[in-house]
Write an enzyme that holds these catalytic residues in place. Structure first.
Site, PDB file in Angstrom:
ATOM      1  N   GLY A  68       0.802  -1.203   0.000  1.00  0.00           N
ATOM      2  CA  GLY A  68       0.000   0.000   0.000  1.00  0.00           C
ATOM      3  C   GLY A  68       0.840   1.260   0.000  1.00  0.00           C
ATOM      4  O   GLY A  68       2.005   1.248   0.407  1.00  0.00           O
ATOM      5  N   HIS A 112       3.629   4.899   2.923  1.00  0.00           N
ATOM      6  CA  HIS A 112       4.759   4.476   3.755  1.00  0.00           C
ATOM      7  C   HIS A 112       6.108   4.978   3.238  1.00  0.00           C
ATOM      8  O   HIS A 112       7.145   4.430   3.606  1.00  0.00           O
ATOM      9  CB  HIS A 112       4.804   2.951   3.830  1.00  0.00           C
ATOM     10  CG  HIS A 112       3.566   2.306   4.353  1.00  0.00           C
ATOM     11  ND1 HIS A 112       3.071   2.578   5.598  1.00  0.00           N
ATOM     12  CD2 HIS A 112       2.710   1.414   3.793  1.00  0.00           C
ATOM     13  CE1 HIS A 112       1.957   1.854   5.793  1.00  0.00           C
ATOM     14  NE2 HIS A 112       1.717   1.151   4.709  1.00  0.00           N
ATOM     15  N   HIS A 155      -0.232   0.470  10.254  1.00  0.00           N
ATOM     16  CA  HIS A 155      -1.574   0.855   9.802  1.00  0.00           C
ATOM     17  C   HIS A 155      -2.482   1.106  10.997  1.00  0.00           C
ATOM     18  O   HIS A 155      -3.693   1.165  10.858  1.00  0.00           O
ATOM     19  CB  HIS A 155      -2.181  -0.230   8.922  1.00  0.00           C
ATOM     20  CG  HIS A 155      -1.272  -0.695   7.847  1.00  0.00           C
ATOM     21  ND1 HIS A 155      -0.498  -1.825   7.963  1.00  0.00           N
ATOM     22  CD2 HIS A 155      -0.971  -0.161   6.645  1.00  0.00           C
ATOM     23  CE1 HIS A 155       0.226  -1.972   6.863  1.00  0.00           C
ATOM     24  NE2 HIS A 155      -0.041  -0.976   6.054  1.00  0.00           N
TER      25      HIS A 155
END
Lengths: 333, 333
Positions: free
Chosen positions: B55, B58, B220
């Site tokens: 995802g 980051h 997360h």
């Protein structure tokens, strides 16, 4: 306060301790004062030393740029406070290799005062010094008073160019002239979204209502030139780039180095969204980007926001930017 | 929301656009899907390709580690969401130089599922793949279930080692074995002080009362193992280091590589305050620090907090860490 610290009064010294423990191959404390940090290989005989300094809280400014092809040493103050003239003088002696020392730092009253005092002390010990102050913050003064501007992230360009010149053996006069030339062609403007919290007092560096932004705000929270509702990244980039282009009088065919700098809490992702728009605008105007830097180069602890700096380059300036450099926070070889 | 963005739905694509505009010498989009990014010189004939992915949100994970001596390509998902199997498959083809492809990414369900699917597709096109998942987050599972752990910042060590092995021409089996060996000897634990705000929804990744911290929180916002009043930097370092030492079973005479990683909003100054204590503890135990990294290596947008990772090194692992590498966010040559 959401800070990972111990005693607030020990914050700066413990941070310096951490840097020294992490990078003993790159930097050292030459004497007993931990607030003086120099290149591990200082002094370099026959080379001009470059000394910077200023308040803490701006990493990688100033400590992060001590190394090969950059600064030779740094005198470190408390958070947002000038180092003392004695610390600057100690650092001067530690980096003096016989070819003189260039003082290169941001244009803030306390720093100017203390560096000037230290320069007088150095003269008594036959160490010639010259001074060039970073003064790139376009929002802090209009163009006709540009010598009074504050210094912000754009000083990185001056470090890089002057450091390369010193590394190749230029004289003090030559290194100073190069730093001055780069400062003269550098402009920066920033945007703030949320303040810094001072570790010692818990106070905010400025107040900004939720959902607002301040264009032109300084890295210590100095007032900017426009406050209003938070705009899109593209609209913010348009405001900043327009001001920089006007200030540097850039026109089609010109070349620039671009620095998109995060002020602390703003994610790298957002800096790239900004860079995208900067690139689009400049390309559209047929101004070419000869070199670019995106990341955190001069921060204000956990302040949210960003700044954009341009250096108008010619072949000489670009070659100096491209020279190798290696310090705790910047490596390009 | 205090974000410098345009349309939230365009955030990821505009960020990638910015990276491509800033680093065309280092990375490229091989096809038409902007969510697939590979080394500018990919594919490298006869070399193992290393593909990562996951995802967004980051940075510098994952896109920042595409380059010489690191990963060959990356498949990019939405914020905190897996890339699709099709994107992973496209990236696989783009980096395949005939010697196979190593899938190296963090242990999250969606990523595992889609990388496995893409591996099946690659097999149909005669591209052999092997998979190693980063699973270094000590707080996410106890040692006896360590293969179920989440992957966090420590995957950087695996990128660095596997990338160096691929660069020197190791076979797929050899590169995979090196990645696995590094993952096996890596442990990370983090602390969260404030959450991430999702650009699309404005929601927080977790809730934490003012003045509290959460030890072991995931990148997360996955729940940690201890929530309580914010402690000093030294106390936090003690907690994290104690857990890592126990997990890796480190004893006097061992050598480690240390990564002190900022999760987003935490200033570099605070990371050095943490590093200082880590150094003190390890030195006190006669565990030597063979290599150290301090900075933002794997973030969670503007989350405040930090993580500490250890890799237990031997001569082979250390040599791979010391090999040259160059990507948009990491350069050491």
């Amino acid at each position: 306060m959401k800070k990972i610290i111990n005693e607030p009064d020990r914050f700066v010294d413990e941070m310096i301790e951490g840097i020294l423990l992490a990078h003993p191959d790159l930097v050292k404390t030459p004497g007993t004062d931990p607030r003086v940090l120099v290149r591990a290989d200082a002094p370099l005989a026959g080379r001009v030393g470059i000394l910077t300094g200023g308040g803490s809280g701006h990493l990688p400014l100033f400590k992060g740029y001590v190394g090969m092809g950059l600064c030779s040493g740094v005198a470190i103050g408390n958070v947002f406070s000038s180092p003392s003239s004695q610390q600057i003088f100690e650092a001067t002696k530690a980096i003096s290799g016989g070819a003189g020392v260039l003082y290169l730092y941001g244009n803030y009253g306390g720093d100017v005062f203390n560096f000037d005092l230290a320069g007088d002390l150095a003269e008594l010990e036959d160490i010639p010094t010259q001074t060039v102050v970073g003064r790139d913050d376009v929002a802090s003064q209009p163009n006709e008073r540009k010598t009074d501007r504050r210094g912000v992230a754009g000083i990185f360009f001056a470090y890089k160019a002057a450091g390369a010149a010193a590394e190749r053996g230029d004289t003090l006069e030559e290194v100073a002239a190069i730093a001055e030339d780069v400062v003269e062609h550098t402009a920066t403007m920033g945007v703030g979204l949320s303040p810094t919290i001072f570790p010692t007092t818990g106070a905010k560096s400025f107040d900004l209502p939720e959902g607002e932004m301040e264009i032109g705000i300084g890295i210590h929270g100095e007032p900017g030139i426009h406050r209003g509702p938070l705009e899109t990244a593209d609209a913010i980039a348009d405001r900043l780039v327009t001001a920089l282009i006007a200030d540097l009088d850039l026109t089609a065919g010109d070349r620039v180095a671009v620095l998109v700098n995060g002020l602390g809490a703003t994610p790298l992702e957002e800096l790239y969204v900004l860079y995208r728009r900067v690139h689009q605008i400049l390309t559209g105007l047929n101004i070419s980007i000869a070199k670019k830097y995106v990341g955190e180069y001069a921060t204000s602890l956990e302040m949210a926001g960003a700044s954009i700096s341009f250096l108008k380059v010619n072949d000489a300036r670009l070659a100096l930017l491209q020279a190798p450099a290696k310090s705790p926070f910047f490596e390009e070889v």
